[in-house]
Write an enzyme that holds these catalytic residues in place. Structure first.
Site, PDB file in Angstrom:
ATOM      1  NE  ARG A 106      -3.887   0.625   1.815  1.00 60.20           N
ATOM      2  CZ  ARG A 106      -5.126   0.683   2.323  1.00 60.20           C
ATOM      3  NH1 ARG A 106      -5.360   1.360   3.435  1.00 60.20           N
ATOM      4  NH2 ARG A 106      -6.123   0.053   1.730  1.00 60.20           N
ATOM      5  CG  HIS A 109      -8.344   0.049  -3.115  1.00 60.99           C
ATOM      6  ND1 HIS A 109      -7.641  -1.092  -2.765  1.00 60.99           N
ATOM      7  CD2 HIS A 109      -8.967   0.463  -1.973  1.00 60.99           C
ATOM      8  CE1 HIS A 109      -7.829  -1.336  -1.479  1.00 60.99           C
ATOM      9  NE2 HIS A 109      -8.622  -0.414  -0.972  1.00 60.99           N
ATOM     10  CD  GLN A 145     -12.919  -1.640  -1.204  1.00 66.02           C
ATOM     11  OE1 GLN A 145     -12.122  -1.552  -0.290  1.00 66.02           O
ATOM     12  NE2 GLN A 145     -14.128  -2.163  -1.046  1.00 66.02           N
ATOM     13  CG  ASP A 163     -13.399   6.319  -1.298  1.00 71.10           C
ATOM     14  OD1 ASP A 163     -13.319   6.229  -0.060  1.00 71.10           O
ATOM     15  OD2 ASP A 163     -12.396   6.290  -2.054  1.00 71.10           O
ATOM     16  CB  CYS A 175     -14.123   1.275  -0.318  1.00 69.59           C
ATOM     17  SG  CYS A 175     -13.697   3.022  -0.152  1.00 69.59           S
ATOM     18  NE  ARG A 181     -10.292  -5.111   0.218  1.00 66.22           N
ATOM     19  CZ  ARG A 181      -9.535  -4.125   0.732  1.00 66.22           C
ATOM     20  NH1 ARG A 181     -10.118  -3.091   1.302  1.00 66.22           N
ATOM     21  NH2 ARG A 181      -8.212  -4.142   0.623  1.00 66.22           N
TER      22      ARG A 181
HETATM   23  N1  NVA Z   1      -9.846   6.708  -1.678  1.00 63.25           N
HETATM   24  C1  NVA Z   1      -9.483   6.288  -0.329  1.00 63.25           C
HETATM   25  C2  NVA Z   1      -9.763   4.838  -0.156  1.00 63.25           C
HETATM   26  C3  NVA Z   1      -9.485   4.292   1.213  1.00 63.25           C
HETATM   27  C4  NVA Z   1      -9.744   2.823   1.316  1.00 63.25           C
HETATM   28  C5  NVA Z   1      -8.020   6.613  -0.085  1.00 63.25           C
HETATM   29  O1  NVA Z   1      -7.206   6.428  -0.998  1.00 63.25           O
HETATM   30  O2  NVA Z   1      -7.701   7.077   1.001  1.00 63.25           O
HETATM   31  N1   CP Z   2     -11.252  -0.147   2.148  1.00 68.92           N
HETATM   32  C1   CP Z   2      -9.988  -0.211   2.598  1.00 68.92           C
HETATM   33  O1   CP Z   2      -9.026  -0.420   1.844  1.00 68.92           O
HETATM   34  O2   CP Z   2      -9.881  -0.061   3.942  1.00 68.92           O
HETATM   35  P1   CP Z   2      -8.526   0.155   4.762  1.00 68.92           P
HETATM   36  O3   CP Z   2      -7.961   1.486   4.323  1.00 68.92           O
HETATM   37  O4   CP Z   2      -8.928   0.151   6.202  1.00 68.92           O
HETATM   38  O5   CP Z   2      -7.580  -0.955   4.425  1.00 68.92           O
END
Ligand code: NVA
Ligand code: CP
Length: 321
Positions: free
Chosen positions: A104, A131, A134, A223, A263, A291
């Site tokens: 990540r 993502h 997701q 989101d 999400c 997930r």
């Molecule tokens: N768009 C959000 C998704 C978090 C799961 C982010 O990138 O922070």
């Molecule tokens: N939806 C998602 O990726 O959640 P987290 O940021 O908690 O991993």
């Protein structure tokens, strides 16, 4: 056939995504039956996190354990990707220890670099651009609630961000249509539009009026308006997105059978109200659970030695049309 890595749904063909969905359904069912899996026994997954997480971290770690393997959590401060050590060197060193890497991070190029430099599968657990895990879990949730993943109208209200982009690509691969309802400044870029090819303007569209977008929707998705790494823009974003909240009044304009997805994490009172999260139309916790099943399918396919056998079993038991 899906390649070494799982980095972007733009790398996949429709059959690859269908195989992953079949396998996720198959593994979910076996888990419910109490089957103990051992396909990844003796294998290790390194999980590199440069951003926080609840779902991704826990679902990968539990998923790996449920498949008989082991996952290691590695925080941003430990590795210093590209700072303490070059991404290429991290990839080569980890490839000597583990059989898979989940990352990540911010830049999509870091994920690609890791995959190109290392010899083990790399899974994108979210970057600024995509993502994919997701979107896989999202479509598994859609499949469970509608009995199909094609011919649906999925309306995303909010930011044309990583989650929206991956979900739109999943819709293209599976034959559903995707509508992004967003402020003009937060739409898909020209580069995104080009990536959708012939689907752009046909099965993938963007509009700026959420009230009209929800008509005929099977799914309403949202989101956060401020993604991880964009915290300095929060005030500007709150103002820009103020008319794009999924609330009871917007929900009332949709079909009564509509499902609401998010999400998570949700910023209750910003992109979605607490009332809608708790409404019968909301399936956000099914989605969060999925997930686990979705990523077990990814790891099972990328990291185990019996890909053909398990795929044959999953396709027979849970075919996706
Ligand atoms: N768009 C959000 C998704 C978090 C799961 C982010 O990138 O922070
Ligand atoms: N939806 C998602 O990726 O959640 P987290 O940021 O908690 O991993």
């Amino acid at each position: 056939m899906i390649g070494k890595d799982f980095i972007s749904l733009f790398d996949l063909e429709p059959e690859d995504l269908k195989d992953l969905l079949s396998l996720a359904v198959y593994l979910k069912k076996r888990r419910a039956q109490g089957v103990r899996e051992s396909a990844l026994a003796g294998k290790h997954l390194a999980m590199l996190f440069e951003k926080p997480s609840l779902r991704t971290r826990v679902s990968f770690e539990v998923g790996m354990s449920e498949l008989g393997g082991h996952a290691l959590y590695i925080s941003k401060d430990e590795v210093g990707l590209g700072q303490r050590e070059a991404v290429e060197d991290v990839a080569r060193v980890l490839s000597r220890y583990v059989q898979g890497i989940m990352i990540r991070t911010f830049a999509h190029s870091n994920v690609r670099k890791l995959a190109e430099s290392g010899s083990v599968p790399v899974i994108n657990g979210l970057c600024d651009e995509a993502h994919p895990c997701q979107a896989l879990a999202d479509m598994l949730t859609v499949l469970e609630h509608f009995g199909r993943v094609d011919g649906l109208r999925i309306v995303f209200i909010g930011d044309g961000n990583n989650v929206a982009r991956s979900l739109a690509r999943a819709c293209v691969l599976l034959g559903s249509s995707f509508v992004l309802a967003c402020p003009e400044a937060y739409a898909f870029t020209e580069r995104d539009q080009a990536a959708f090819g012939e689907h752009w303007g046909n099965s993938v569209v963007q509009v700026h009026d959420p009230d009209r977008a929800v008509a005929g929707a099977h799914v309403l998705y949202t989101d956060v308006w401020t993604s991880m790494g964009q915290e300095a823009e929060r005030d500007k974003r709150l103002a820009a997105f103020s008319g794009y909240q999924i609330n009871a009044s917007l929900l009332a304009k949709a079909d009564p059978s509509v499902k609401v997805l998010h999400c998570l994490p949700a910023h209750r009172g910003e992109e979605i109200t607490a009332e809608v999260i708790e409404a019968p139309a909301s399936v956000v916790f099914d989605q969060a659970e999925n997930r686990l099943h979705a990523q077990k399918a990814v790891m099972r396919l990328l990291m185990a030695d019996d890909r053909d056998e398990v795929l044959a079993a999953a396709r027979a038991e849970a075919p996706i049309n």
